[in-house]
Design a protein around this motif. Structure first.
Motif, PDB file in Angstrom:
ATOM      1  N   VAL A 100      10.124  13.329  -1.039  1.00  0.00           N
ATOM      2  CA  VAL A 100      10.407  12.926   0.332  1.00  0.00           C
ATOM      3  C   VAL A 100      10.395  11.399   0.368  1.00  0.00           C
ATOM      4  N   ASP A 101      11.414  10.821   0.985  1.00  0.00           N
ATOM      5  CA  ASP A 101      11.548   9.365   1.008  1.00  0.00           C
ATOM      6  C   ASP A 101      10.643   8.777   2.094  1.00  0.00           C
ATOM      7  N   ILE A 102       9.396   8.474   1.725  1.00  0.00           N
ATOM      8  CA  ILE A 102       8.438   7.916   2.669  1.00  0.00           C
ATOM      9  C   ILE A 102       8.540   6.399   2.642  1.00  0.00           C
ATOM     10  N   MET A 103       8.603   5.790   3.814  1.00  0.00           N
ATOM     11  CA  MET A 103       8.751   4.341   3.918  1.00  0.00           C
ATOM     12  C   MET A 103       7.484   3.710   4.481  1.00  0.00           C
ATOM     13  N   SER A 104       7.333   2.414   4.235  1.00  0.00           N
ATOM     14  CA  SER A 104       6.225   1.653   4.792  1.00  0.00           C
ATOM     15  C   SER A 104       6.780   0.535   5.666  1.00  0.00           C
ATOM     16  N   ASP A 105       6.111   0.278   6.796  1.00  0.00           N
ATOM     17  CA  ASP A 105       6.533  -0.804   7.691  1.00  0.00           C
ATOM     18  C   ASP A 105       5.971  -2.158   7.260  1.00  0.00           C
ATOM     19  N   MET A 106       5.101  -2.141   6.247  1.00  0.00           N
ATOM     20  CA  MET A 106       4.460  -3.374   5.809  1.00  0.00           C
ATOM     21  C   MET A 106       5.294  -4.048   4.721  1.00  0.00           C
ATOM     22  N   ASP A 107       5.605  -5.327   4.896  1.00  0.00           N
ATOM     23  CA  ASP A 107       6.364  -6.023   3.858  1.00  0.00           C
ATOM     24  C   ASP A 107       5.461  -6.319   2.670  1.00  0.00           C
ATOM     25  N   VAL A 108       6.063  -6.565   1.522  1.00  0.00           N
ATOM     26  CA  VAL A 108       5.315  -6.661   0.281  1.00  0.00           C
ATOM     27  C   VAL A 108       4.335  -7.831   0.282  1.00  0.00           C
ATOM     28  N   LEU A 109       4.709  -8.977   0.830  1.00  0.00           N
ATOM     29  CA  LEU A 109       3.800 -10.123   0.834  1.00  0.00           C
ATOM     30  C   LEU A 109       2.588  -9.869   1.723  1.00  0.00           C
ATOM     31  N   THR A 110       2.800  -9.195   2.836  1.00  0.00           N
ATOM     32  CA  THR A 110       1.672  -8.839   3.705  1.00  0.00           C
ATOM     33  C   THR A 110       0.747  -7.861   2.999  1.00  0.00           C
ATOM     34  N   ALA A 111       1.328  -6.903   2.282  1.00  0.00           N
ATOM     35  CA  ALA A 111       0.515  -5.935   1.543  1.00  0.00           C
ATOM     36  C   ALA A 111      -0.343  -6.636   0.492  1.00  0.00           C
ATOM     37  N   ILE A 112       0.249  -7.596  -0.217  1.00  0.00           N
ATOM     38  CA  ILE A 112      -0.490  -8.326  -1.246  1.00  0.00           C
ATOM     39  C   ILE A 112      -1.612  -9.160  -0.618  1.00  0.00           C
ATOM     40  N   LYS A 113      -1.318  -9.805   0.505  1.00  0.00           N
ATOM     41  CA  LYS A 113      -2.300 -10.690   1.141  1.00  0.00           C
ATOM     42  C   LYS A 113      -3.449  -9.926   1.790  1.00  0.00           C
ATOM     43  N   THR A 114      -3.190  -8.736   2.288  1.00  0.00           N
ATOM     44  CA  THR A 114      -4.198  -8.039   3.096  1.00  0.00           C
ATOM     45  C   THR A 114      -4.888  -6.873   2.394  1.00  0.00           C
ATOM     46  N   ARG A 115      -4.424  -6.506   1.207  1.00  0.00           N
ATOM     47  CA  ARG A 115      -5.061  -5.365   0.522  1.00  0.00           C
ATOM     48  C   ARG A 115      -6.491  -5.692   0.134  1.00  0.00           C
ATOM     49  N   ARG A 116      -7.407  -4.750   0.363  1.00  0.00           N
ATOM     50  CA  ARG A 116      -8.800  -4.877  -0.039  1.00  0.00           C
ATOM     51  C   ARG A 116      -9.231  -3.591  -0.731  1.00  0.00           C
ATOM     52  N   SER A 117     -10.269  -3.690  -1.528  1.00  0.00           N
ATOM     53  CA  SER A 117     -10.824  -2.494  -2.165  1.00  0.00           C
ATOM     54  C   SER A 117     -11.634  -1.713  -1.139  1.00  0.00           C
ATOM     55  N   ILE A 118     -11.277  -0.450  -0.949  1.00  0.00           N
ATOM     56  CA  ILE A 118     -11.928   0.405   0.041  1.00  0.00           C
ATOM     57  C   ILE A 118     -12.798   1.437  -0.679  1.00  0.00           C
ATOM     58  N   ARG A 119     -14.063   1.496  -0.274  1.00  0.00           N
ATOM     59  CA  ARG A 119     -15.017   2.392  -0.932  1.00  0.00           C
ATOM     60  C   ARG A 119     -15.628   3.420   0.016  1.00  0.00           C
ATOM     61  N   GLU A 120     -15.170   3.451   1.256  1.00  0.00           N
ATOM     62  CA  GLU A 120     -15.650   4.449   2.211  1.00  0.00           C
ATOM     63  C   GLU A 120     -14.444   5.138   2.847  1.00  0.00           C
ATOM     64  N   PHE A 121     -14.471   6.468   2.817  1.00  0.00           N
ATOM     65  CA  PHE A 121     -13.322   7.244   3.276  1.00  0.00           C
ATOM     66  C   PHE A 121     -13.731   8.286   4.311  1.00  0.00           C
ATOM     67  N   THR A 122     -12.766   8.661   5.156  1.00  0.00           N
ATOM     68  CA  THR A 122     -12.978   9.761   6.091  1.00  0.00           C
ATOM     69  C   THR A 122     -12.650  11.073   5.376  1.00  0.00           C
ATOM     70  N   SER A 123     -12.855  12.172   6.080  1.00  0.00           N
ATOM     71  CA  SER A 123     -12.564  13.493   5.505  1.00  0.00           C
ATOM     72  C   SER A 123     -11.118  13.923   5.731  1.00  0.00           C
ATOM     73  N   LYS A 124     -10.315  13.078   6.385  1.00  0.00           N
ATOM     74  CA  LYS A 124      -8.923  13.421   6.677  1.00  0.00           C
ATOM     75  C   LYS A 124      -8.132  13.577   5.382  1.00  0.00           C
ATOM     76  N   PRO A 125      -7.415  14.677   5.191  1.00  0.00           N
ATOM     77  CA  PRO A 125      -6.660  14.887   3.948  1.00  0.00           C
ATOM     78  C   PRO A 125      -5.435  13.983   3.855  1.00  0.00           C
ATOM     79  N   VAL A 126      -4.997  13.735   2.652  1.00  0.00           N
ATOM     80  CA  VAL A 126      -3.790  12.958   2.373  1.00  0.00           C
ATOM     81  C   VAL A 126      -2.710  13.925   1.906  1.00  0.00           C
ATOM     82  N   SER A 127      -1.544  13.865   2.508  1.00  0.00           N
ATOM     83  CA  SER A 127      -0.479  14.812   2.181  1.00  0.00           C
ATOM     84  C   SER A 127       0.038  14.598   0.757  1.00  0.00           C
ATOM     85  N   GLN A 128       0.596  15.667   0.186  1.00  0.00           N
ATOM     86  CA  GLN A 128       1.165  15.566  -1.158  1.00  0.00           C
ATOM     87  C   GLN A 128       2.372  14.638  -1.171  1.00  0.00           C
ATOM     88  N   ASP A 129       3.106  14.584  -0.063  1.00  0.00           N
ATOM     89  CA  ASP A 129       4.249  13.668   0.009  1.00  0.00           C
ATOM     90  C   ASP A 129       3.789  12.218  -0.124  1.00  0.00           C
TER      91      ASP A 129
END
Length: 274
Positions: A100-129
């Motif tokens: 499935v062609d899933i798109m992101s609204d975040m541009d690549v430079l913003t993704a690079i600048k704002t990405r952080r390591s996340i170590r706490e998660f909710t119980s919400k499942p992530v789809s296989q797509d």
């Protein structure tokens, strides 16, 4: 699955280490044409390989140096207990998974600048797509001579995630993550370890950025050489000798927000020379 005893030995030229197959593999595995890919164990050690025809229904399997080392072959003829199954690689290649062609609204430079390591998660499942979109991003990474030596093992089983989390305090977040991706390098495809690590690292970073771009959280867990955790990964995932676990990505929906950090350091930039 076929089970048989055989000798691991050098061939007539002395260059190849082989196992002679004591049956007509084409007939037994119902493969009248094409390459026969096989997998199984040699004295309990996992392997994947292919058979070479010697004519007249005779086949041999060549053992690479990694497998030889794993089973303790020292150049002298060695008895071995072997299990062998045929892998239908042609069927796998002919039926690629539909993405499935899933798109992101975040541009690549913003993704690079704002990405952080996340170590706490909710119980919400992530789809296989979404998982497929992450894996696709990993496969788009550059590799030396386009060898693409990576394999990605996706872990969703909560029991397995728990085992891996509880045996490494630096990977404890896997206990609550939606899943994990183990990035492995194929030493048979890329024999230069520096290139193997670089290729898998590039794929890992691509996946981390795609995780962030999709609104999820992720963290890179390193796999130290000769560590007990590395040995656990190999055992738990039944990795063949040719595959080396290089990095682990835990992912899921972030349980909080981490502020982005500017890591610009002028002192680390050099032009023309040091």
């Amino acid at each position: 699955m076929e089970r048989f005893d055989a000798l691991i030995k050098k061939d007539g030229s002395g260059r190849l280490t082989i196992v002679e197959i004591p049956f007509d593999a084409k007939a037994v595995f119902s493969k009248p044409k094409g390459t026969i890919y096989v997998s199984g164990t040699i004295n309990g050690i996992g392997y994947r390989s292919k058979l070479l025809s010697r004519g007249g229904g005779r086949f041999v399997m060549v053992l690479d140096k990694t497998v030889q080392k794993s089973v303790g072959f020292d150049g002298q003829a060695m008895a071995a207990e072997i299990t062998m199954s045929c892998e239908d690689m042609d069927a796998v290649r002919e039926k690629p998974e539909k993405l499935v062609d899933i798109m992101s609204d975040m541009d690549v430079l913003t993704a690079i600048k704002t990405r952080r390591s996340i170590r706490e998660f909710t119980s919400k499942p992530v789809s296989q797509d979404m998982v497929n979109a992450i894996l696709f991003a990993g496969m788009q990474a550059p590799t030396a001579k386009d060898k693409r030596p990576y394999h990605f093992i996706v872990i969703r089983d909560r029991h397995v995630l728990s085992i891996l989390a509880r045996n490494n305090p630096n990977a404890a977040m896997m206990e609550e993550s939606a899943g994990a991706i183990i990035v492995c390098g194929d030493k048979n495809i890329e024999g230069i370890k520096e290139f193997l690590y670089a290729d898998c690292a590039a794929a890992t970073q691509n996946m981390l950025l795609s995780i962030h771009g999709l609104g999820l959280g992720g963290v890179w867990c390193g796999v130290a050489s000769n560590s007990d955790w590395r040995k656990l990964l190999i055992h738990q995932l039944a990795l063949p000798p040719k595959l080396e676990p290089i990095s682990v990505i835990a992912f899921g929906w972030s349980a909080g927000i981490k502020e982005s950090v500017c890591r610009w350091e002028t002192a680390k930039i050099h032009y023309e020379k040091w």
